[in-house]
Design a protein around this motif. Sequence first.
Motif, mmCIF file in Angstrom:
data_model
loop_
_atom_site.group_PDB
_atom_site.id
_atom_site.type_symbol
_atom_site.label_atom_id
_atom_site.label_comp_id
_atom_site.label_asym_id
_atom_site.label_seq_id
_atom_site.Cartn_x
_atom_site.Cartn_y
_atom_site.Cartn_z
ATOM 1 N N SER A 71 0.830 -1.215 0.000
ATOM 2 C CA SER A 71 0.000 0.000 0.000
ATOM 3 C C SER A 71 0.862 1.260 0.000
ATOM 4 O O SER A 71 0.412 2.321 -0.462
ATOM 5 N N ASP A 72 2.113 1.158 0.487
ATOM 6 C CA ASP A 72 3.004 2.323 0.471
ATOM 7 C C ASP A 72 3.325 2.762 -0.960
ATOM 8 O O ASP A 72 3.549 3.954 -1.220
ATOM 9 N N TYR A 73 3.356 1.778 -1.900
ATOM 10 C CA TYR A 73 3.640 2.119 -3.294
ATOM 11 C C TYR A 73 2.536 2.979 -3.911
ATOM 12 O O TYR A 73 2.763 3.717 -4.867
ATOM 13 N N TYR A 74 1.335 2.848 -3.373
ATOM 14 C CA TYR A 74 0.183 3.560 -3.947
ATOM 15 C C TYR A 74 -0.315 4.666 -3.019
ATOM 16 O O TYR A 74 -1.457 5.098 -3.128
ATOM 17 N N GLN A 75 0.561 5.081 -2.137
ATOM 18 C CA GLN A 75 0.145 6.092 -1.155
ATOM 19 C C GLN A 75 -0.249 7.392 -1.872
ATOM 20 O O GLN A 75 0.421 7.848 -2.803
ATOM 21 N N ARG A 110 -14.901 -1.088 4.853
ATOM 22 C CA ARG A 110 -15.060 -2.535 4.794
ATOM 23 C C ARG A 110 -14.858 -3.026 3.365
ATOM 24 O O ARG A 110 -15.096 -2.281 2.406
ATOM 25 N N ALA A 111 -14.421 -4.291 3.251
ATOM 26 C CA ALA A 111 -14.229 -4.882 1.928
ATOM 27 C C ALA A 111 -14.364 -6.391 2.035
ATOM 28 O O ALA A 111 -14.118 -6.977 3.104
ATOM 29 N N VAL A 112 -14.766 -7.031 0.949
ATOM 30 C CA VAL A 112 -14.826 -8.488 0.875
ATOM 31 C C VAL A 112 -14.028 -8.915 -0.347
ATOM 32 O O VAL A 112 -14.299 -8.452 -1.464
ATOM 33 N N PHE A 144 -5.461 -3.041 2.824
ATOM 34 C CA PHE A 144 -6.586 -2.125 3.057
ATOM 35 C C PHE A 144 -6.340 -1.195 4.242
ATOM 36 O O PHE A 144 -7.001 -0.163 4.351
ATOM 37 N N THR A 145 -5.402 -1.531 5.103
ATOM 38 C CA THR A 145 -4.998 -0.575 6.142
ATOM 39 C C THR A 145 -4.438 0.683 5.491
ATOM 40 O O THR A 145 -4.720 1.806 5.933
ATOM 41 N N GLY A 146 -3.640 0.481 4.406
ATOM 42 C CA GLY A 146 -3.108 1.632 3.689
ATOM 43 C C GLY A 146 -4.168 2.344 2.862
ATOM 44 O O GLY A 146 -4.202 3.580 2.797
#
Length: 348
Positions: A71-75, A110-112, A144-146
């Motif tokens: 997720s850091d790459y897409y921050q 939220r996500a599934v 998803f945290t990011g």
Amino acid sequence: MRKENVKVQVDSNEFIWDRKEGLFTFDGAPALLFWDTAIELFLETIEEVSGVEASKTVYEATGYRMGTLVSDYYQGRTDVENLLEEYSDIYRNAGWGKFKVKSYSLEEKRAVIQLTNSWEHRIFKDKNKDHAGVLLPSHWAGVFTGIFNEKMWYKINQSQLNGHEYDEIEIFPSDITPANNIHELAREKEQQNIMALERKVEERTGELTSLVMELSTPVIPVLEDILVIPMVGKFNESRLSDLMEKAMVELSRHKAKFLLIDFTGIKNFDNYTVHKIHQLTHAIRLLGGTCYLVGISSDLSIHITNSDMDLRGIQTFSTLQQGVEHAIVQCGFELVRKKDNKTKHKFY
């Protein structure tokens, strides 16, 4: 002539093999290629060294941190749908299997996610395990945290290992983090070690207590029909109970007539001890024997007197020698002195 660099373009992803330097890059970042069996061996080694519960925590921590790294790459990107589509290509093209975002909500955070043919599933399927892996679900919690910029965790709703078409992972806000799990595991392990140590101490204490009981109240045969119990140290309820039991058993076993309780080594005496000794003298009398109290000091005599202990019918002597000599006479023996001034027993 062989090319030094080999490039392959798959969708938007570029793979480059630098044959001269022995390097492989995936979208410009250094990468590695592994067989599933190599990853399987790696995971099995972790479980073998750490144990099942500890390895689960290790897998979750690893997967989660890998997800946050991704997720850091897409921050800073706000086009979540495009972002997830790009990541789907990366995920598939890297051989991690296929994933589909069934649903997600930026408002509810939220996500599934639905996973099919993931490398973790392939490995676990080959090992005939009956539970889903946790590394990739925790990985998605990290991703998803990011994306949601909030701590997320996961729940496995269904698994291919249980006959479903795909693994379904639900992602939701939570205070649970790998760091919390690691600390909890450390506390659990520490508690287990403490409990194991306490068990060892308890076992060792029991052994030492048994040894002390065995050595602290010996029943000593002095002569035929005469036994002596030297009392040494401080007596508690347990030692006094053991004393009474051993005295009665040994009196019966030796078929003795006299039991001399020697108080020479006693420094402190309490009313409870006086009471138990009084009980012992009556118990010995019921068995047909006679108790003598020997080694009575002036302090002890005062304590016994103040305790209102009924000494009627109980012989007392200030020294063990006096008590033994008296018991010898009561047994019908006589002490005579030889000409060389040495004492011997003469039996009639």
